[in-house]
Write a protein that holds these residues in place. Structure first.
Motif, mmCIF file in Angstrom:
data_model
loop_
_atom_site.group_PDB
_atom_site.id
_atom_site.type_symbol
_atom_site.label_atom_id
_atom_site.label_comp_id
_atom_site.label_asym_id
_atom_site.label_seq_id
_atom_site.Cartn_x
_atom_site.Cartn_y
_atom_site.Cartn_z
ATOM 1 N N UNK A 90 0.834 -1.199 0.000
ATOM 2 C CA UNK A 90 0.000 0.000 0.000
ATOM 3 C C UNK A 90 0.872 1.253 0.000
ATOM 4 N N UNK A 91 1.491 1.523 -1.140
ATOM 5 C CA UNK A 91 2.340 2.692 -1.281
ATOM 6 C C UNK A 91 1.675 3.685 -2.233
ATOM 7 N N UNK A 99 9.172 9.884 1.002
ATOM 8 C CA UNK A 99 7.885 10.337 1.537
ATOM 9 C C UNK A 99 7.030 9.165 1.979
ATOM 10 N N UNK A 100 7.034 8.082 1.203
ATOM 11 C CA UNK A 100 6.269 6.899 1.598
ATOM 12 C C UNK A 100 6.769 6.340 2.917
ATOM 13 N N UNK A 101 8.081 6.332 3.107
ATOM 14 C CA UNK A 101 8.651 5.826 4.353
ATOM 15 C C UNK A 101 8.289 6.745 5.519
ATOM 16 N N UNK A 146 7.976 4.558 -10.177
ATOM 17 C CA UNK A 146 9.089 4.365 -11.101
ATOM 18 C C UNK A 146 10.014 3.237 -10.653
ATOM 19 N N UNK A 147 9.753 2.695 -9.472
ATOM 20 C CA UNK A 147 10.626 1.655 -8.939
ATOM 21 C C UNK A 147 10.190 0.270 -9.395
ATOM 22 N N UNK A 148 11.108 -0.670 -9.310
ATOM 23 C CA UNK A 148 10.773 -2.064 -9.622
ATOM 24 C C UNK A 148 9.951 -2.671 -8.497
ATOM 25 N N UNK A 149 9.373 -3.837 -8.755
ATOM 26 C CA UNK A 149 8.575 -4.503 -7.728
ATOM 27 C C UNK A 149 9.378 -4.815 -6.480
ATOM 28 N N UNK A 150 10.620 -5.296 -6.662
ATOM 29 C CA UNK A 150 11.459 -5.605 -5.520
ATOM 30 C C UNK A 150 11.832 -4.374 -4.720
ATOM 31 N N UNK A 156 8.462 -0.660 1.365
ATOM 32 C CA UNK A 156 7.437 -1.024 2.346
ATOM 33 C C UNK A 156 8.075 -1.558 3.624
ATOM 34 N N UNK A 157 9.152 -2.328 3.489
ATOM 35 C CA UNK A 157 9.866 -2.840 4.665
ATOM 36 C C UNK A 157 10.491 -1.679 5.435
#
Length: 242
Positions: A90-91, A99-101, A146-150, A156-157
């Motif tokens: 959920x980002x 900002x998400x962090x 713009x980031x990859x899935x990993x 998120x971590x």
């Protein structure tokens, strides 16, 4: 010490039992791979542990404290100290990784910060430290879309850690990732468990669970049929998984 006893949960209009009598004990620093056939209740178990789904019955204790019967304060402990990472994290894809962090989840973030976006210098530095530890310092100012899935999973971590997560519940955190990205995410979690005492319960494919987990639970017909520590599953224990 986290103790769950006799957890039961039914779902749907007909109240079909999904979890029947789940029980376990787990300690800090464990990385637990959660296995089971489709429909075995893996996601439901994680949602119950995160208190996103209401328990039909059962006992839930953390260091002796009764979580289900302890009122708002006990449940608040879960919302603040346990992070639930869904398959698609959920980002906000329009916000930067940083900002998400910083903003985090609603339960972990003061209302004034969610409205204004204002952060303290100490919070900013803490977020940058976590992004650096997770190999994302050069991605801090990039939008997460713009980031990859990993990379998004690692954001998120980082968010969970910055906001004080002691337990991470991860629902298929590497599904859809390329092998290199999946390895990076799981090695990150494994290292955090060893170095910080973080506890992780993650739904994983069998081969990755055997490689990275310190312990594996096999769910079958609403119960933990096998609880395996420090070894590969036997042929009988793998039955129905592959």
């Amino acid at each position: 010490m986290i103790i769950v006893e006799h957890l039961a949960k039914a779902a749907g209009p007909e109240q079909v039992p999904v979890l029947r009598d789940v029980g376990f004990r787990m300690e800090s620093g464990e990385m637990i791979g959660l296995l089971g056939a489709s429909g075995s209740g893996k996601t439901t178990l994680l949602r119950c542990l995160a208190l996103r789904d209401k328990w039909d019955k059962g006992n839930f204790r953390i260091d002796g404290a009764d979580i289900l019967g302890g009122g708002f304060g006990a449940k608040r402990k879960i919302s603040r100290e346990w992070a639930f990472l869904e398959q698609n994290s959920e980002l906000n894809k329009e916000r930067t990784a940083l900002k998400n962090v910083l903003i985090g989840q609603a339960a972990q973030t003061p209302w004034w910060r969610r409205l204004t976006g204002v952060v303290r210098t100490d919070d900013y530095m803490g977020a940058m430290d976590e992004l650096e530890r997770l190999g994302l310092l050069d991605k801090a100012k990039m939008k997460t879309g713009q980031l990859s899935g990993g990379e998004r999973q690692r954001v998120a971590i980082a968010r969970a850690l910055v906001h004080g997560a002691k337990v991470i519940l991860a629902d298929e955190p590497v599904t859809g990732l390329d092998p290199k990205s999946a390895q990076s995410v799981l090695e990150t979690l494994m290292t955090l468990c060893k170095e910080t005492g973080l506890t992780v319960v993650a739904v994983l494919p069998l081969e990755l669970a055997e490689k990275y987990s310190t312990r594996m639970w096999v769910l079958d017909k609403g119960v933990i049929k096998h609880d395996v520590t420090g070894r590969r599953l036997t042929g009988a224990e793998r039955a129905g998984l592959i």
